[in-house]
Design an enzyme around this catalytic site. Structure first.
Site, PDB file in Angstrom:
ATOM      1  N   ASN A 124     -10.991  -2.559  -5.785  1.00  0.00           N
ATOM      2  CA  ASN A 124     -10.241  -1.739  -6.376  1.00  0.00           C
ATOM      3  C   ASN A 124     -10.625  -1.238  -7.634  1.00  0.00           C
ATOM      4  O   ASN A 124     -10.384  -0.062  -8.328  1.00  0.00           O
ATOM      5  CB  ASN A 124      -8.716  -1.994  -6.569  1.00  0.00           C
ATOM      6  CG  ASN A 124      -7.926  -1.748  -5.631  1.00  0.00           C
ATOM      7  OD1 ASN A 124      -7.124  -2.542  -5.176  1.00  0.00           O
ATOM      8  ND2 ASN A 124      -8.169  -1.076  -4.416  1.00  0.00           N
ATOM      9  N   ASP A 144       0.924  -1.199  -0.087  1.00  0.00           N
ATOM     10  CA  ASP A 144       0.131  -0.073  -0.159  1.00  0.00           C
ATOM     11  C   ASP A 144       0.924   1.145   0.011  1.00  0.00           C
ATOM     12  O   ASP A 144       1.893   1.231   0.530  1.00  0.00           O
ATOM     13  CB  ASP A 144      -1.019   0.047   1.288  1.00  0.00           C
ATOM     14  CG  ASP A 144      -2.067   1.172   1.170  1.00  0.00           C
ATOM     15  OD1 ASP A 144      -2.531   1.474   0.101  1.00  0.00           O
ATOM     16  OD2 ASP A 144      -2.717   1.147   2.111  1.00  0.00           O
TER      17      ASP A 144
HETATM   18  C1  IPE Z   1      -5.580  -2.784  -0.436  1.00  0.00           C
HETATM   19  O1  IPE Z   1      -5.244  -1.448  -0.433  1.00  0.00           O
HETATM   20  C2  IPE Z   1      -5.699  -3.324  -1.688  1.00  0.00           C
HETATM   21  C3  IPE Z   1      -4.115  -3.445  -2.263  1.00  0.00           C
HETATM   22  C4  IPE Z   1      -3.050  -3.251  -1.756  1.00  0.00           C
HETATM   23  C5  IPE Z   1      -4.113  -4.119  -3.553  1.00  0.00           C
HETATM   24  P1  IPE Z   1      -6.471  -0.207  -0.413  1.00  0.00           P
HETATM   25  O2  IPE Z   1      -5.548   1.139  -0.690  1.00  0.00           O
HETATM   26  O3  IPE Z   1      -7.204  -0.528  -1.703  1.00  0.00           O
HETATM   27  O4  IPE Z   1      -7.194  -0.348   0.809  1.00  0.00           O
HETATM   28  P2  IPE Z   1      -8.040   0.828   1.570  1.00  0.00           P
HETATM   29  O5  IPE Z   1      -8.739   1.333   0.259  1.00  0.00           O
HETATM   30  O6  IPE Z   1      -6.930   1.843   1.882  1.00  0.00           O
HETATM   31  O7  IPE Z   1      -8.637   0.050   2.829  1.00  0.00           O
HETATM   32  C1  IPE Z   2      -1.431   0.213  -3.432  1.00  0.00           C
HETATM   33  O1  IPE Z   2      -1.171   1.688  -3.452  1.00  0.00           O
HETATM   34  C2  IPE Z   2      -1.708  -0.330  -4.640  1.00  0.00           C
HETATM   35  C3  IPE Z   2      -3.067  -0.706  -4.984  1.00  0.00           C
HETATM   36  C4  IPE Z   2      -3.959  -0.585  -4.130  1.00  0.00           C
HETATM   37  C5  IPE Z   2      -3.473  -1.205  -6.298  1.00  0.00           C
HETATM   38  P1  IPE Z   2      -2.474   2.607  -3.325  1.00  0.00           P
HETATM   39  O2  IPE Z   2      -2.848   2.961  -4.856  1.00  0.00           O
HETATM   40  O3  IPE Z   2      -3.370   2.048  -2.552  1.00  0.00           O
HETATM   41  O4  IPE Z   2      -1.763   3.802  -2.942  1.00  0.00           O
HETATM   42  P2  IPE Z   2      -2.597   4.996  -1.835  1.00  0.00           P
HETATM   43  O5  IPE Z   2      -2.914   3.968  -0.482  1.00  0.00           O
HETATM   44  O6  IPE Z   2      -3.600   5.748  -2.484  1.00  0.00           O
HETATM   45  O7  IPE Z   2      -1.302   5.828  -1.217  1.00  0.00           O
HETATM   46 MG    MG Z   3      -4.018   2.489  -0.621  1.00  0.00          MG
END
Ligand code: IPE
Ligand code: IPE
Ligand code: MG
EC number: 2.5.1.-
Length: 253
Positions: free
Chosen positions: A75, A27
């Site tokens: 997502n 993340d």
């Molecule tokens: C969880 O991260 C999903 C992945 C790392 C693929 P998100 O960024 O989607 O989760 P939330 O929305 O912060 O809970």
């Molecule tokens: C994790 O990074 C990747 C996926 C969830 C696919 P994020 O895209 O969630 O990054 P933040 O949480 O917005 O920083």
């Molecule tokens: Mg995230």
């Protein structure tokens, strides 16, 4: 040559064995990009480089199973162009890295919904699994279009179908039977779950399987996550006291 880091050099003081299965919620790509005035896509692109480094490193450390949460079933709610960027990166990763993974003896497994995926994604995931099916050095589990509640609901549905078909009795549905109907059947439960970026939640990841996992939350954004951070999490794991509801293994503790 194996690079030793401080965390692992202290291994002699670690109390427990290394985890057999490490799962990572990768993340913070978006925040990494935002803090540099870059597009979110650039954060995801840099995140893929971290994936390469960490997969290789986990193999060197002898981790048998590494699960990476790459795209959740929620997502899809992101803007269409970001979803498209993430799918493109997955395509590029499989096309460019699959042969290397295969050469290194890595078996790829994919968990998550496989129906109605856009374009060639389903076929690429199938190819990654079938090409590497006989490999034994390490299993890389890619959680793509994965959501744990969906997975548990599917398991309940298929158990119900078994009962309706007369192949099983309702009273035979126990933890083992349910686990066998999850997408992770045959994959041991994660011992250690790492989440980067400082968020401290599961976001619908491995809810059933995480029952006795140890959690390490690392305040580092995924594109900045390095081998040393992974080693530090391993070291922390090795010094945790897993009790499984019983008493400490340490005499008198
Ligand atoms: C969880 O991260 C999903 C992945 C790392 C693929 P998100 O960024 O989607 O989760 P939330 O929305 O912060 O809970
Ligand atoms: C994790 O990074 C990747 C996926 C969830 C696919 P994020 O895209 O969630 O990054 P933040 O949480 O917005 O920083
Ligand atoms: Mg995230």
């Amino acid at each position: 040559m194996t690079v030793r880091t401080d965390a692992v050099a202290e291994e002699s003081t670690a109390v427990h064995a290394l985890p057999r299965h490490v799962a990572i919620i990768m993340d913070g790509n978006g925040r990494w990009a935002h803090s540099r005035g870059l597009a979110r896509a650039e954060g995801h692109r840099r995140g893929v480089q971290t994936v390469r480094d960490i997969v290789r490193h986990a193999g060197r450390r002898g981790i048998a199973y590494l699960t990476l949460f790459s795209f959740s079933s929620e997502n899809w709610n992101r803007p269409a162009d970001e979803v498209a960027d993430l799918l493109t990166l997955l395509r590029v990763f499989i096309r460019k890295d699959l042969i290397d993974l295969h050469r290194s003896g890595v078996r790829v497994r994919v968990v998550g919904g496989r129906e109605n995926l856009p374009g060639d994604i389903g076929a690429l995931l199938d190819e990654a699994e079938s090409l590497t099916a006989a490999n034994t050095a390490m299993t890389l589990v890619v959680a793509f279009n994965y959501g744990s509640r969906d997975e548990i609901a599917r398991a309940a549905r298929s158990l119900a179908a078994e009962v309706v078909a007369g192949r099983m009795r309702a009273e035979d549905i126990d933890e083992t039977a349910l686990a066998r109907h999850l997408m992770t059947a045959e994959i041991p439960d994660p011992d250690l779950i790492i989440r980067t970026s400082g968020e401290q939640r599961l976001s619908n990841f491995l809810l059933w399987q995480a029952a006795y996992a140890e959690f390490v939350f690392v305040p580092v954004l995924w594109p900045d996550f390095r081998e040393q951070d992974f080693d530090r999490a391993l070291f922390e794991f090795q010094n945790r006291d897993r009790r499984y509801g019983g008493l400490s293994a340490k005499a008198g503790a």
